[in-house]
Motif scaffolding. Structure first.
Motif, PDB file in Angstrom:
ATOM      1  N   ILE A 169      11.356   8.596  -5.984  1.00  0.00           N
ATOM      2  CA  ILE A 169      10.365   9.033  -6.961  1.00  0.00           C
ATOM      3  C   ILE A 169      10.924   8.801  -8.359  1.00  0.00           C
ATOM      4  N   GLU A 170      10.132   8.184  -9.227  1.00  0.00           N
ATOM      5  CA  GLU A 170      10.524   8.005 -10.622  1.00  0.00           C
ATOM      6  C   GLU A 170       9.306   8.251 -11.495  1.00  0.00           C
ATOM      7  N   PHE A 171       9.545   8.464 -12.780  1.00  0.00           N
ATOM      8  CA  PHE A 171       8.422   8.715 -13.688  1.00  0.00           C
ATOM      9  C   PHE A 171       8.751   8.201 -15.074  1.00  0.00           C
ATOM     10  N   GLU A 172       7.711   8.056 -15.887  1.00  0.00           N
ATOM     11  CA  GLU A 172       7.877   7.702 -17.293  1.00  0.00           C
ATOM     12  C   GLU A 172       6.839   8.462 -18.098  1.00  0.00           C
ATOM     13  N   ILE A 173       7.296   9.124 -19.154  1.00  0.00           N
ATOM     14  CA  ILE A 173       6.384   9.826 -20.057  1.00  0.00           C
ATOM     15  C   ILE A 173       5.771   8.805 -21.010  1.00  0.00           C
ATOM     16  N   LEU A 174       4.452   8.670 -20.964  1.00  0.00           N
ATOM     17  CA  LEU A 174       3.767   7.653 -21.762  1.00  0.00           C
ATOM     18  C   LEU A 174       3.374   8.153 -23.142  1.00  0.00           C
TER      19      LEU A 174
ATOM     20  N   ALA B  80       0.809  -1.215   0.000  1.00  0.00           N
ATOM     21  CA  ALA B  80       0.000   0.000   0.000  1.00  0.00           C
ATOM     22  C   ALA B  80       0.841   1.262   0.000  1.00  0.00           C
ATOM     23  N   SER B  81       2.069   1.173   0.487  1.00  0.00           N
ATOM     24  CA  SER B  81       2.932   2.356   0.554  1.00  0.00           C
ATOM     25  C   SER B  81       3.622   2.659  -0.769  1.00  0.00           C
ATOM     26  N   VAL B  82       3.550   1.714  -1.730  1.00  0.00           N
ATOM     27  CA  VAL B  82       4.142   1.924  -3.053  1.00  0.00           C
ATOM     28  C   VAL B  82       3.060   2.491  -3.968  1.00  0.00           C
ATOM     29  N   ILE B  83       3.307   3.675  -4.498  1.00  0.00           N
ATOM     30  CA  ILE B  83       2.281   4.402  -5.249  1.00  0.00           C
ATOM     31  C   ILE B  83       2.602   4.415  -6.738  1.00  0.00           C
ATOM     32  N   VAL B  84       1.612   4.069  -7.564  1.00  0.00           N
ATOM     33  CA  VAL B  84       1.703   4.188  -9.016  1.00  0.00           C
ATOM     34  C   VAL B  84       0.482   4.980  -9.474  1.00  0.00           C
ATOM     35  N   ARG B  85       0.713   6.123 -10.097  1.00  0.00           N
ATOM     36  CA  ARG B  85      -0.398   6.966 -10.546  1.00  0.00           C
ATOM     37  C   ARG B  85      -0.146   7.504 -11.942  1.00  0.00           C
ATOM     38  N   MET B  86      -1.222   7.600 -12.732  1.00  0.00           N
ATOM     39  CA  MET B  86      -1.172   8.228 -14.048  1.00  0.00           C
ATOM     40  C   MET B  86      -1.661   9.670 -13.908  1.00  0.00           C
ATOM     41  N   ILE B  87      -0.865  10.629 -14.386  1.00  0.00           N
ATOM     42  CA  ILE B  87      -1.252  12.033 -14.288  1.00  0.00           C
ATOM     43  C   ILE B  87      -1.081  12.704 -15.643  1.00  0.00           C
ATOM     44  N   LYS B  88      -1.627  13.906 -15.750  1.00  0.00           N
ATOM     45  CA  LYS B  88      -1.428  14.748 -16.930  1.00  0.00           C
ATOM     46  C   LYS B  88      -0.704  16.011 -16.485  1.00  0.00           C
ATOM     47  N   THR B  89       0.292  16.427 -17.256  1.00  0.00           N
ATOM     48  CA  THR B  89       1.018  17.653 -16.951  1.00  0.00           C
ATOM     49  C   THR B  89       1.157  18.482 -18.218  1.00  0.00           C
ATOM     50  N   ALA B  90       1.514  19.745 -18.025  1.00  0.00           N
ATOM     51  CA  ALA B  90       1.805  20.595 -19.176  1.00  0.00           C
ATOM     52  C   ALA B  90       3.009  20.036 -19.925  1.00  0.00           C
ATOM     53  N   LYS B  91       3.056  20.248 -21.218  1.00  0.00           N
ATOM     54  CA  LYS B  91       4.149  19.729 -22.032  1.00  0.00           C
ATOM     55  C   LYS B  91       5.458  20.398 -21.621  1.00  0.00           C
TER      56      LYS B  91
ATOM     57  N   LEU C 154       0.973  16.068 -21.398  1.00  0.00           N
ATOM     58  CA  LEU C 154       1.711  14.808 -21.330  1.00  0.00           C
ATOM     59  C   LEU C 154       1.013  13.832 -20.403  1.00  0.00           C
ATOM     60  N   ASP C 155       0.912  12.580 -20.853  1.00  0.00           N
ATOM     61  CA  ASP C 155       0.502  11.494 -19.964  1.00  0.00           C
ATOM     62  C   ASP C 155       1.762  10.971 -19.280  1.00  0.00           C
ATOM     63  N   VAL C 156       1.757  10.983 -17.952  1.00  0.00           N
ATOM     64  CA  VAL C 156       2.945  10.616 -17.198  1.00  0.00           C
ATOM     65  C   VAL C 156       2.575   9.597 -16.123  1.00  0.00           C
ATOM     66  N   MET C 157       3.413   8.576 -15.972  1.00  0.00           N
ATOM     67  CA  MET C 157       3.258   7.627 -14.882  1.00  0.00           C
ATOM     68  C   MET C 157       4.260   7.991 -13.783  1.00  0.00           C
ATOM     69  N   ILE C 158       3.735   8.189 -12.566  1.00  0.00           N
ATOM     70  CA  ILE C 158       4.578   8.472 -11.409  1.00  0.00           C
ATOM     71  C   ILE C 158       4.645   7.234 -10.528  1.00  0.00           C
TER      72      ILE C 158
END
Length: 255
Positions: free
Chosen positions: A122-127, A84-95, A135-139
């Motif tokens: 913290i890590e991320f990937e631009i999808l 539960a402490s490991v978080i994976v979220r899809m977000i949208k950000t400005a380009k 941008l669709d980004v996975m955090i």
């Protein structure tokens, strides 16, 4: 996500669970991988809690013994974190450029991480890019305590930790991404990983990883229920659990 991070000829994948430790040796074969060795041992009692290895020395010694027992020779290890402490979220950000995004990602992650950002990796990937130019980004965020405790345990077994992954991603890679011809690439599927302390549910749609969530209820809850209701000891409850048949419930789900 892809299999590209795996650059060496062989690895040992180590899954440190609350009840068992699973080890698998993978070797590069052509454009794919094969399992050459595998084994499972009980996790030392009271050495893992809430995904954290609280006694890395004891766990490391157990892993080292298992490497000898199952004749696993790979020296580079891959471990994974979950819970539960490991978080994976899809977000949208400005380009923006990846460099700019890396500078701002900790702020974005702060909206989702329940613990301190400073105490998390913290890590991320631009999808990809959305139709409206965002941008669709996975955090991904994982507590340092969870990551470092597993690394210490594996290093205690004289292994080099080459990769730390998210368990849900590892399952996705092995079941779906690694098989380019799988019919699952054209479906929306749920991957349910039932452990001892937690259950992880991930959704994959058209071959793409979409989301994952953790439920803090799993196999141990059923074991405890059987122990309480039938007045069984741990071993009897585990044997009884393995003999349960849920087929009628699956065929006729409760409404």
């Amino acid at each position: 996500m892809s299999l590209n991070p795996f650059k060496k000829r062989s690895y040992v994948g180590i899954d440190i669970g609350h009840k068992t430790i699973n080890l698998v040796q993978l070797e590069k074969v052509g454009h794919g991988w094969k399992v050459s060795r595998q084994g499972m041992i009980p996790t030392p009692s009271d050495s893992v809690k809430d995904g954290v290895v609280i006694d890395p020395d004891v766990v490391g010694i157990a892993i080292k013994g298992a490497l000898r027992e199952f004749k696993i020779s790979a020296s580079s290890a891959v471990v994974a974190v979950s819970g539960a402490s490991v978080i994976v979220r899809m977000i949208k950000t400005a380009k923006m450029t990846p460099q700019m995004l890396r500078k701002s990602i900790r702020y974005e992650a702060g909206h989702y991480v329940p613990s301190s950002i400073e105490d998390s990796y913290i890590e991320f990937e631009i999808l990809g890019e959305t139709e409206d130019g965002q941008l669709d980004v996975m955090i991904v965020a994982a507590p340092r305590e969870v990551v470092e405790s597993k690394k210490r345990a594996v290093e205690r077994a004289d292994l080099e930790v080459d990769i730390v992954d998210i368990e849900a991603f590892a399952i996705y890679r092995s079941l779906i991404e690694a098989d380019e011809n799988s019919v699952l690439h054209n479906m929306t599927v749920a991957i349910v990983d039932v452990g001892a302390a937690a259950t992880t549910v991930s959704v994959v749609s058209d071959g793409k990883f979409m989301m994952t969530r953790t439920i803090v209820a799993a196999g141990q809850a059923m074991t405890d229920a059987l122990k309480s209701y039938f007045q069984l000891n741990d071993e009897q409850a585990e044997i009884g659990k393995s003999q349960l048949d849920f087929t009628p419930l699956a065929a006729n789900p409760l409404t």
